[in-house]
Design a protein around this motif. Sequence first.
Motif, PDB file in Angstrom:
ATOM      1  N   LEU A  30       0.799  -1.218   0.000  1.00 19.22           N
ATOM      2  CA  LEU A  30       0.000   0.000   0.000  1.00 19.22           C
ATOM      3  C   LEU A  30       0.834   1.271   0.000  1.00 19.22           C
ATOM      4  CD1 LEU A  30      -2.476  -1.831   0.767  1.00 19.22           C
ATOM      5  CD2 LEU A  30      -3.204   0.128   2.125  1.00 19.22           C
ATOM      6  N   PRO A  31       0.369   2.286  -0.734  1.00 16.97           N
ATOM      7  CA  PRO A  31       1.063   3.578  -0.772  1.00 16.97           C
ATOM      8  C   PRO A  31       0.756   4.379   0.490  1.00 16.97           C
ATOM      9  CG  PRO A  31      -0.891   3.667  -2.144  1.00 16.97           C
ATOM     10  CD  PRO A  31      -0.791   2.263  -1.634  1.00 16.97           C
ATOM     11  N   TRP A  32       1.118   3.887   1.642  1.00 17.67           N
ATOM     12  CA  TRP A  32       0.843   4.511   2.939  1.00 17.67           C
ATOM     13  C   TRP A  32       1.424   5.920   3.022  1.00 17.67           C
ATOM     14  CZ3 TRP A  32       5.093   6.108   5.605  1.00 17.67           C
ATOM     15  CH2 TRP A  32       6.331   5.584   5.183  1.00 17.67           C
ATOM     16  N   HIS A  33       2.529   6.134   2.297  1.00 17.85           N
ATOM     17  CA  HIS A  33       3.214   7.426   2.377  1.00 17.85           C
ATOM     18  C   HIS A  33       2.421   8.557   1.744  1.00 17.85           C
ATOM     19  CE1 HIS A  33       4.269   5.472  -1.398  1.00 17.85           C
ATOM     20  NE2 HIS A  33       4.465   6.680  -1.895  1.00 17.85           N
ATOM     21  N   SER A  70       2.298  12.388   9.754  1.00 17.83           N
ATOM     22  CA  SER A  70       1.930  12.314  11.172  1.00 17.83           C
ATOM     23  C   SER A  70       2.867  11.389  11.924  1.00 17.83           C
ATOM     24  CB  SER A  70       0.484  11.834  11.335  1.00 17.83           C
ATOM     25  OG  SER A  70      -0.426  12.892  11.176  1.00 17.83           O
ATOM     26  N   PHE A  71       4.128  11.784  11.937  1.00 17.08           N
ATOM     27  CA  PHE A  71       5.138  11.019  12.670  1.00 17.08           C
ATOM     28  C   PHE A  71       6.005  12.012  13.405  1.00 17.08           C
ATOM     29  CE2 PHE A  71       4.381   7.955   9.179  1.00 17.08           C
ATOM     30  CZ  PHE A  71       4.116   6.836   9.944  1.00 17.08           C
ATOM     31  N   TYR A 126       9.186   9.682   9.532  1.00 19.30           N
ATOM     32  CA  TYR A 126       8.868  11.020   9.031  1.00 19.30           C
ATOM     33  C   TYR A 126       9.680  11.348   7.788  1.00 19.30           C
ATOM     34  CZ  TYR A 126       8.225  16.128   9.243  1.00 19.30           C
ATOM     35  OH  TYR A 126       7.933  17.433   8.970  1.00 19.30           O
ATOM     36  N   ARG A 127      10.974  11.131   7.879  1.00 20.14           N
ATOM     37  CA  ARG A 127      11.834  11.446   6.734  1.00 20.14           C
ATOM     38  C   ARG A 127      11.626  10.474   5.584  1.00 20.14           C
ATOM     39  NH1 ARG A 127      14.983  12.719  11.067  1.00 20.14           N
ATOM     40  NH2 ARG A 127      16.066  10.720  11.174  1.00 20.14           N
ATOM     41  N   GLN A 128      11.351   9.230   5.939  1.00 16.89           N
ATOM     42  CA  GLN A 128      11.137   8.245   4.881  1.00 16.89           C
ATOM     43  C   GLN A 128       9.896   8.599   4.060  1.00 16.89           C
ATOM     44  OE1 GLN A 128       9.735   4.348   5.930  1.00 16.89           O
ATOM     45  NE2 GLN A 128      10.734   3.376   4.188  1.00 16.89           N
ATOM     46  N   GLN A 129       8.863   9.044   4.755  1.00 21.09           N
ATOM     47  CA  GLN A 129       7.635   9.401   4.040  1.00 21.09           C
ATOM     48  C   GLN A 129       7.888  10.560   3.091  1.00 21.09           C
ATOM     49  OE1 GLN A 129       4.219  10.026   6.558  1.00 21.09           O
ATOM     50  NE2 GLN A 129       2.816   9.969   4.826  1.00 21.09           N
ATOM     51  N   LEU A 130       8.591  11.574   3.594  1.00 16.28           N
ATOM     52  CA  LEU A 130       8.904  12.730   2.753  1.00 16.28           C
ATOM     53  C   LEU A 130       9.766  12.326   1.574  1.00 16.28           C
ATOM     54  CD1 LEU A 130       9.624  15.494   5.411  1.00 16.28           C
ATOM     55  CD2 LEU A 130       7.586  15.221   3.981  1.00 16.28           C
ATOM     56  N   GLY A 159       9.296  20.009   5.322  1.00 18.81           N
ATOM     57  CA  GLY A 159       8.397  18.945   5.772  1.00 18.81           C
ATOM     58  C   GLY A 159       6.939  19.176   5.479  1.00 18.81           C
ATOM     59  N   ARG A 160       6.634  20.327   4.921  1.00 14.39           N
ATOM     60  CA  ARG A 160       5.221  20.595   4.627  1.00 14.39           C
ATOM     61  C   ARG A 160       4.952  20.505   3.139  1.00 14.39           C
ATOM     62  NH1 ARG A 160       4.653  24.193   7.727  1.00 14.39           N
ATOM     63  NH2 ARG A 160       4.732  26.171   6.610  1.00 14.39           N
TER      64      ARG A 160
END
Length: 111
Positions: free
Chosen positions: A54-57, A67-68, A75-79, A92-93
């Motif tokens: 799933l594309p959770w990011h 939301s980490f 947090y950084r992995q998602q970004l 981060g935004r």
Amino acid sequence: MSRDDDCVLILAVVRRIPRGRVATYGQVAAQAGFPKRPRLAGYALSHLPTGHDLPWHRVINAQGRPSFDPEGPAYRQQLQRLADEGVPNVDGRIDLARYRWQPQSSAPVLD
DNA sequence: AGGGTGACGGGCC
DNA sequence: GGGCCCGCCACCC
């Protein structure tokens, strides 16, 4: 009528978020049929089995941020993942006005 | 049964 | 913008 059943619906929506776009927890929940229950989306995503695809990011909060814990790795992995597929962020935004996923089926225009 | 805890969000100040 | 508060509700002691 709870837990697993609801999660399946939530995750089905997450699966539809296209590359290069993001959706908020509230948006995903509402689209799955649970308006005003963003936490349900958060719950579903927090219990993903290992090895899922799933594309959770692509799911971020209403402030346009992951939301980490900003200090943690998730947090950084998602970004990073988002940036890799063309969704930039400033400090981060993410610009929701620009990158929010807008499903075409949400408000069919008929005449 | 009751209290605490979230990968949330909106309203207020 | 930022912080606080409160509603929300499934889960887990």
